[in-house]
Design a protein around this motif. Sequence first.
Motif, PDB file in Angstrom:
ATOM      1  N   LEU A  55      42.110  -8.628   3.841  1.00  0.00           N
ATOM      2  CA  LEU A  55      41.408  -8.087   2.680  1.00  0.00           C
ATOM      3  C   LEU A  55      40.261  -7.203   3.167  1.00  0.00           C
ATOM      4  N   ILE A  56      40.136  -6.036   2.569  1.00  0.00           N
ATOM      5  CA  ILE A  56      39.119  -5.072   2.967  1.00  0.00           C
ATOM      6  C   ILE A  56      38.062  -4.943   1.877  1.00  0.00           C
ATOM      7  N   ASP A  57      36.795  -4.989   2.283  1.00  0.00           N
ATOM      8  CA  ASP A  57      35.717  -4.536   1.407  1.00  0.00           C
ATOM      9  C   ASP A  57      35.595  -3.021   1.600  1.00  0.00           C
ATOM     10  N   GLN A  58      35.977  -2.261   0.592  1.00  0.00           N
ATOM     11  CA  GLN A  58      35.912  -0.815   0.745  1.00  0.00           C
ATOM     12  C   GLN A  58      34.458  -0.351   0.835  1.00  0.00           C
ATOM     13  N   ARG A  59      34.249   0.788   1.467  1.00  0.00           N
ATOM     14  CA  ARG A  59      32.882   1.277   1.690  1.00  0.00           C
ATOM     15  C   ARG A  59      32.105   1.335   0.376  1.00  0.00           C
ATOM     16  N   GLY A  60      30.836   0.956   0.462  1.00  0.00           N
ATOM     17  CA  GLY A  60      30.005   0.886  -0.730  1.00  0.00           C
ATOM     18  C   GLY A  60      30.143  -0.402  -1.509  1.00  0.00           C
ATOM     19  N   ASP A  70      29.447   9.310   3.222  1.00  0.00           N
ATOM     20  CA  ASP A  70      30.692   9.968   2.820  1.00  0.00           C
ATOM     21  C   ASP A  70      31.433   9.088   1.819  1.00  0.00           C
ATOM     22  N   LEU A  71      31.598   9.602   0.592  1.00  0.00           N
ATOM     23  CA  LEU A  71      32.323   8.869  -0.449  1.00  0.00           C
ATOM     24  C   LEU A  71      33.590   9.600  -0.863  1.00  0.00           C
ATOM     25  N   SER A  72      34.069  10.475  -0.016  1.00  0.00           N
ATOM     26  CA  SER A  72      35.299  11.204  -0.311  1.00  0.00           C
ATOM     27  C   SER A  72      36.485  10.252  -0.276  1.00  0.00           C
ATOM     28  N   ASP A 182      25.720  -0.287  -5.582  1.00  0.00           N
ATOM     29  CA  ASP A 182      24.710   0.475  -6.307  1.00  0.00           C
ATOM     30  C   ASP A 182      25.380   1.398  -7.310  1.00  0.00           C
ATOM     31  N   ALA A 183      24.728   1.572  -8.467  1.00  0.00           N
ATOM     32  CA  ALA A 183      25.322   2.314  -9.583  1.00  0.00           C
ATOM     33  C   ALA A 183      25.668   3.747  -9.205  1.00  0.00           C
ATOM     34  N   ASP A 184      24.785   4.436  -8.486  1.00  0.00           N
ATOM     35  CA  ASP A 184      25.058   5.840  -8.155  1.00  0.00           C
ATOM     36  C   ASP A 184      26.216   5.980  -7.185  1.00  0.00           C
ATOM     37  N   ILE A 185      26.376   5.001  -6.309  1.00  0.00           N
ATOM     38  CA  ILE A 185      27.512   5.021  -5.376  1.00  0.00           C
ATOM     39  C   ILE A 185      28.809   4.794  -6.144  1.00  0.00           C
ATOM     40  N   MET A 186      28.784   3.904  -7.130  1.00  0.00           N
ATOM     41  CA  MET A 186      29.984   3.672  -7.936  1.00  0.00           C
ATOM     42  C   MET A 186      30.348   4.940  -8.720  1.00  0.00           C
ATOM     43  N   GLN A 187      29.358   5.613  -9.269  1.00  0.00           N
ATOM     44  CA  GLN A 187      29.638   6.830 -10.037  1.00  0.00           C
ATOM     45  C   GLN A 187      30.249   7.908  -9.153  1.00  0.00           C
ATOM     46  N   ALA A 188      29.676   8.122  -7.980  1.00  0.00           N
ATOM     47  CA  ALA A 188      30.210   9.142  -7.077  1.00  0.00           C
ATOM     48  C   ALA A 188      31.609   8.767  -6.584  1.00  0.00           C
TER      49      ALA A 188
END
Length: 262
Positions: A55-60, A70-72, A182-188
């Motif tokens: 199981l992976i915790d994805q970045r962020g 990098d959130l690409s 964090d909310a801004d990371i989820m939005q991006a």
Amino acid sequence: MTGSELVVQRGDTSIAVIDRGGDGPPVVLLHGLAGSSRELLPTADALADRFRVLLIDQRGHGRSTRRPADLSRMAFVNDVVAVIEHVGERVRLVGQSMGAHTAFLTAAARPDLVDRLVMLEGHVAGDDGPEGAEKIGQYFASWPVPFADEAAARSFLGDRPLTDAWVNDLEAVPDGLRPRFDADIMQATIAAVQEDRWTEWENLTVPTLAVFAENGMFTAEQKDELIRRRPGTRRADIPAASHDAHLDAFDRWIDVLQDGLR
């Protein structure tokens, strides 16, 4: 939490992985937006008699780097590739929602690493505007965090299976409990997911099962279009389930998943 924990380092980003163990071919599980590997542990346990499950915790998210630069979509894909390369053999890749999107793009980019693909409540169509991502960001930004305690979190988040997943994953900080994102990371992150990826979908060569919930995120037309534009895709539907069918229709989800992984 049983199973070995490891960290795969990619530049300045750490990717947390749980190797739940088990016998058989490896299966990699990917959670959805604002989730973590923890919510898929019951799924992992249900598969452990036939598969080695990671199981992976994805970045962020989760215990991976909270604020990666990098959130690409390709950054997410390359994280999964690095984990698979650590495993050392082809895997069966399973994802829910955003995790399904990551899994699909990984299979499209590196079919040599993916034996088969299962997408729960995932899609590849784009969004016409930024409103959806903004609304999601605003929702997470509205959380009154840190929560004083678990009861305060439950009072705000409501009574639903997803609340249990969020509450169980809260991180203790000096003044209470906070989510592991964090909310801004989820939005991006979700804004990138909402870009159209039909070309990759139509050229995908990996055997794929698309699983939809009766009361999930997608319309009948959207579900049909996904299959129409790649006719070799298998489809399964879970009745009386929500977008989080792995939480609120668990037994049926496991039946469908096990069939798709065989």
